[in-house]
Design a protein around this motif. Structure first.
Motif, PDB file in Angstrom:
ATOM      1  N   PRO A  39      17.926  33.169 -23.579  1.00 56.02           N
ATOM      2  CA  PRO A  39      18.105  33.132 -22.125  1.00 56.02           C
ATOM      3  C   PRO A  39      19.140  32.065 -21.759  1.00 56.02           C
ATOM      4  O   PRO A  39      19.289  31.058 -22.454  1.00 56.02           O
ATOM      5  CB  PRO A  39      16.715  32.748 -21.613  1.00 56.02           C
ATOM      6  CG  PRO A  39      15.780  33.201 -22.685  1.00 56.02           C
ATOM      7  CD  PRO A  39      16.532  33.003 -23.977  1.00 56.02           C
ATOM      8  N   TRP A  41      22.339  33.215 -21.058  1.00 62.42           N
ATOM      9  CA  TRP A  41      23.544  34.030 -21.131  1.00 62.42           C
ATOM     10  C   TRP A  41      23.354  35.253 -20.232  1.00 62.42           C
ATOM     11  O   TRP A  41      22.245  35.588 -19.854  1.00 62.42           O
ATOM     12  CB  TRP A  41      23.808  34.470 -22.573  1.00 62.42           C
ATOM     13  CG  TRP A  41      24.110  33.324 -23.497  1.00 62.42           C
ATOM     14  CD1 TRP A  41      23.249  32.726 -24.374  1.00 62.42           C
ATOM     15  CD2 TRP A  41      25.349  32.631 -23.624  1.00 62.42           C
ATOM     16  NE1 TRP A  41      23.871  31.712 -25.036  1.00 62.42           N
ATOM     17  CE2 TRP A  41      25.171  31.622 -24.594  1.00 62.42           C
ATOM     18  CE3 TRP A  41      26.597  32.751 -23.018  1.00 62.42           C
ATOM     19  CZ2 TRP A  41      26.183  30.752 -24.971  1.00 62.42           C
ATOM     20  CZ3 TRP A  41      27.605  31.886 -23.399  1.00 62.42           C
ATOM     21  CH2 TRP A  41      27.404  30.895 -24.362  1.00 62.42           C
ATOM     22  N   ASN A  42      24.443  35.946 -19.967  1.00 60.61           N
ATOM     23  CA  ASN A  42      24.371  37.120 -19.094  1.00 60.61           C
ATOM     24  C   ASN A  42      23.991  38.400 -19.828  1.00 60.61           C
ATOM     25  O   ASN A  42      23.950  39.462 -19.219  1.00 60.61           O
ATOM     26  CB  ASN A  42      25.698  37.317 -18.346  1.00 60.61           C
ATOM     27  CG  ASN A  42      26.847  37.690 -19.264  1.00 60.61           C
ATOM     28  OD1 ASN A  42      26.841  37.373 -20.450  1.00 60.61           O
ATOM     29  ND2 ASN A  42      27.856  38.338 -18.719  1.00 60.61           N
ATOM     30  N   LYS A  43      23.722  38.309 -21.098  1.00 66.68           N
ATOM     31  CA  LYS A  43      23.338  39.485 -21.879  1.00 66.68           C
ATOM     32  C   LYS A  43      22.470  39.030 -23.052  1.00 66.68           C
ATOM     33  O   LYS A  43      22.519  37.859 -23.446  1.00 66.68           O
ATOM     34  CB  LYS A  43      24.562  40.260 -22.359  1.00 66.68           C
ATOM     35  CG  LYS A  43      25.593  39.402 -23.056  1.00 66.68           C
ATOM     36  CD  LYS A  43      26.760  40.137 -23.683  1.00 66.68           C
ATOM     37  CE  LYS A  43      27.518  41.012 -22.756  1.00 66.68           C
ATOM     38  NZ  LYS A  43      28.630  41.696 -23.374  1.00 66.68           N
ATOM     39  N   SER A  73      24.477  32.733 -17.605  1.00 66.80           N
ATOM     40  CA  SER A  73      23.717  33.523 -16.637  1.00 66.80           C
ATOM     41  C   SER A  73      24.143  33.241 -15.205  1.00 66.80           C
ATOM     42  O   SER A  73      23.922  34.063 -14.312  1.00 66.80           O
ATOM     43  CB  SER A  73      22.218  33.280 -16.806  1.00 66.80           C
ATOM     44  OG  SER A  73      21.918  31.911 -16.650  1.00 66.80           O
ATOM     45  N   THR A  74      24.812  32.109 -14.971  1.00 62.15           N
ATOM     46  CA  THR A  74      25.337  31.787 -13.637  1.00 62.15           C
ATOM     47  C   THR A  74      26.625  32.535 -13.326  1.00 62.15           C
ATOM     48  O   THR A  74      27.114  32.482 -12.206  1.00 62.15           O
ATOM     49  CB  THR A  74      25.615  30.284 -13.533  1.00 62.15           C
ATOM     50  OG1 THR A  74      26.642  29.941 -14.495  1.00 62.15           O
ATOM     51  CG2 THR A  74      24.373  29.455 -13.778  1.00 62.15           C
TER      52      THR A  74
END
Length: 126
Positions: A39, A41-43, A73-74
């Motif tokens: 968690p 990251w965006n993927k 993730s931002t």
């Protein structure tokens, strides 16, 4: 069979889906198609590309690349990463990580060592 071939085979034991592409300068691009990400990251996973340079293992690997759309993730780019440095001779759009080994011993270290360092970097979504 040279050291790079032996080291690729050793890495393939851990990463059976890896792909290898020989470049005109004698280097090899090793691609691992699905490296899990924590968690932050965006993927949940990304492809990772590393280069065994000419002269490997005496010439140590340096830097690595991921899929171009990998972000935190931002939505921000990760630290020490940008989109302006493609893998030499390939020119594919990828996200380049300016990440360097602190220590390398050609008699002990191999591509598995380098992938471990890359995984440690990706374990820190910053």
């Amino acid at each position: 069979m040279g050291p790079v071939d032996i080291h690729v085979d050793r890495l393939r034991e851990r990463e059976p889906d890896l792909q290898v592409e020989a470049l005109p300068d004698g280097s090899r691009v090793i691609s691992i198609p699905a490296v899990p990400l924590p968690p932050g990251w965006n993927k949940p996973q990304t492809a990772v590309h590393l280069v065994a340079p000419p002269g490997y293992p005496f010439a140590q690997p340096d830097c690595f690349w991921t899929e171009q759309d990998l972000r935190l993730s931002t939505g921000a780019l990760p630290q020490n990463a940008n989109l302006t440095n493609p893998i030499p001779h390939l020119g594919r759009p990828m996200l380049w990580f300016s990440w360097h080994l602190q220590f390398w011993n050609a008699a002990r270290d191999d591509l598995t060592t380098w992938l471990t360092v890359i995984r440690q970097r990706l374990a820190q979504p910053v």
